[in-house]
Design a protein around this motif. Sequence first.
Motif, PDB file in Angstrom:
ATOM      1  N   LEU A  19       0.835  -1.209   0.000  1.00  0.00           N
ATOM      2  CA  LEU A  19       0.000   0.000   0.000  1.00  0.00           C
ATOM      3  C   LEU A  19       0.870   1.259   0.000  1.00  0.00           C
ATOM      4  N   VAL A  20       1.932   1.236   0.800  1.00  0.00           N
ATOM      5  CA  VAL A  20       2.827   2.404   0.852  1.00  0.00           C
ATOM      6  C   VAL A  20       3.518   2.584  -0.502  1.00  0.00           C
ATOM      7  N   ARG A  21       3.925   1.452  -1.080  1.00  0.00           N
ATOM      8  CA  ARG A  21       4.562   1.524  -2.406  1.00  0.00           C
ATOM      9  C   ARG A  21       3.602   2.141  -3.436  1.00  0.00           C
ATOM     10  N   LEU A  22       2.303   1.902  -3.251  1.00  0.00           N
ATOM     11  CA  LEU A  22       1.305   2.428  -4.189  1.00  0.00           C
ATOM     12  C   LEU A  22       0.815   3.829  -3.779  1.00  0.00           C
ATOM     13  N   GLY A  23       1.503   4.415  -2.797  1.00  0.00           N
ATOM     14  CA  GLY A  23       1.240   5.813  -2.464  1.00  0.00           C
ATOM     15  C   GLY A  23       0.224   6.038  -1.356  1.00  0.00           C
ATOM     16  N   LYS A  24      -0.156   5.001  -0.624  1.00  0.00           N
ATOM     17  CA  LYS A  24      -1.159   5.160   0.439  1.00  0.00           C
ATOM     18  C   LYS A  24      -0.494   5.411   1.787  1.00  0.00           C
ATOM     19  N   GLN A  25      -1.298   6.001   2.684  1.00  0.00           N
ATOM     20  CA  GLN A  25      -0.815   6.247   4.045  1.00  0.00           C
ATOM     21  C   GLN A  25      -1.374   5.162   4.964  1.00  0.00           C
ATOM     22  N   VAL A  26      -0.488   4.572   5.766  1.00  0.00           N
ATOM     23  CA  VAL A  26      -0.865   3.371   6.512  1.00  0.00           C
ATOM     24  C   VAL A  26      -0.386   3.468   7.963  1.00  0.00           C
ATOM     25  N   VAL A  27      -1.207   2.977   8.896  1.00  0.00           N
ATOM     26  CA  VAL A  27      -0.753   2.776  10.284  1.00  0.00           C
ATOM     27  C   VAL A  27      -1.040   1.322  10.635  1.00  0.00           C
ATOM     28  N   VAL A 324      -7.327  -2.773  -2.741  1.00  0.00           N
ATOM     29  CA  VAL A 324      -7.694  -1.572  -1.968  1.00  0.00           C
ATOM     30  C   VAL A 324      -7.184  -0.312  -2.666  1.00  0.00           C
ATOM     31  N   ALA A 325      -6.012  -0.416  -3.292  1.00  0.00           N
ATOM     32  CA  ALA A 325      -5.361   0.792  -3.852  1.00  0.00           C
ATOM     33  C   ALA A 325      -5.974   1.235  -5.173  1.00  0.00           C
ATOM     34  N   VAL A 326      -6.839   0.415  -5.751  1.00  0.00           N
ATOM     35  CA  VAL A 326      -7.409   0.764  -7.077  1.00  0.00           C
ATOM     36  C   VAL A 326      -8.186   2.073  -6.994  1.00  0.00           C
TER      37      VAL A 326
END
Length: 326
Positions: A19-27, A324-326
């Motif tokens: 997800l981070v690789r695809l530009g999302k912010q994650v905790v 999820v990243a779509v």
Amino acid sequence: MTIAIIGAGIAGAACAHELVRLGKQVVVFDKGRAAGGRMSSKRTATGYLDLGAQYFTARSQVFNQQCQQWLADNVIARWHGETARYDQGRLIASPDNTVRYIGVPSMQAPVQRLLAGIELQSNCRIDSIRFDGVNWQLYSGDTQLGSFQQLILALPQQQAAQLLAPCSAQLSLLAALFSQPALLPCWAVDLELTQAAALAFSAIFVKDDPTLSWLARQSTKPGRAAGEHWLVHFNAAFSAQHLEAQPEQIAPLAAAELQRILGRAIAVKASVCHRWRYAQQAEDVAVTGFVYQPEAALGLCGDWLNGGRVENAFLSGRQLAAAVAV
Ligand SMILES: Cc1cc2nc3c(=O)[nH]c(=O)nc-3n(C[C@H](O)[C@H](O)[C@H](O)COP(=O)(O)OP(=O)(O)OC[C@H]3O[C@@H](n4cnc5c(N)ncnc54)[C@H](O)[C@@H]3O)c2cc1C
């Protein structure tokens, strides 16, 4: 958009990393002291002991590529060693061409590598979750940990079911997923012997046995505890029957079983017992890979959705992230 991931085992870590690789912010939240989950080794004064996952293999191209990267980064190594099987009362050499990997210096090293640079709140058990129709709120005790636009549960099936139980009216489609237990228990015991066993084998697959499933000589693994350490895994049926037993009851049983399989007397210097309530995949569990319900902003990943084992847990997390990243 911040995505909350509960569970920092290999599935949650693979999902977070992608997800981070695809530009999302994650905790990421985990109740454990560190990331790893069932891929955790116990630290001792003389090195690590593997009580959970013993090794992993890479059958898919995606996971094989990941393993090559981990090898280059020195967070995994190959475990070379002679394998045997114990079948109908006989210990027989059982060589194979399987490439077996372990984390170095401990099993959780590749999980921690995946999570490098990602926010991880460890020692943080999520006790309840609430969905208001748009966002998810997470609670540890009475403390609210924030509001998130997406929630990912990277947990063993039974623990995911417990957390989702209060939301069951909103998530009726998930009921079928929880209708039968996907993960079965395992008692794991490390026995440190006073003397090295005169035996060429590093690992023994125990077939169709009333009590055991697996034995491993930990000292044949790179980076593990010094001394003669044997790991004993009791099978699911025995472990379920003795689920509430105390370690003091299980350790002598493990010693007697090891002696039986090795066919020679042993003397035990020390033992470490660990009960995995949710360990490995039951047979006949439907494989869906992962679950994603965009209308509920909810995803589930983990080994139990994808056939069990480390590789499948990784792939489950990775595939969910892509959805999820779509
Ligand atoms: C004894 C044993 C032997 C095994 N041997 C092998 C093997 O040789 N080869 C192989 O490929 N696989 C093996 N496995 C299976 C392998 O370990 C798993 O398939 C894999 O590690 C599962 O990863 P996961 O991320 O799906 O789940 P987990 O590793 O279980 O991760 C879930 C995480 O969620 C956290 N968590 C749970 N509830 C909460 C909560 N309420 N709040 C916050 N955090 C929470 C946990 O602390 C954990 O870190 C073995 C497993 C066991 C137990």
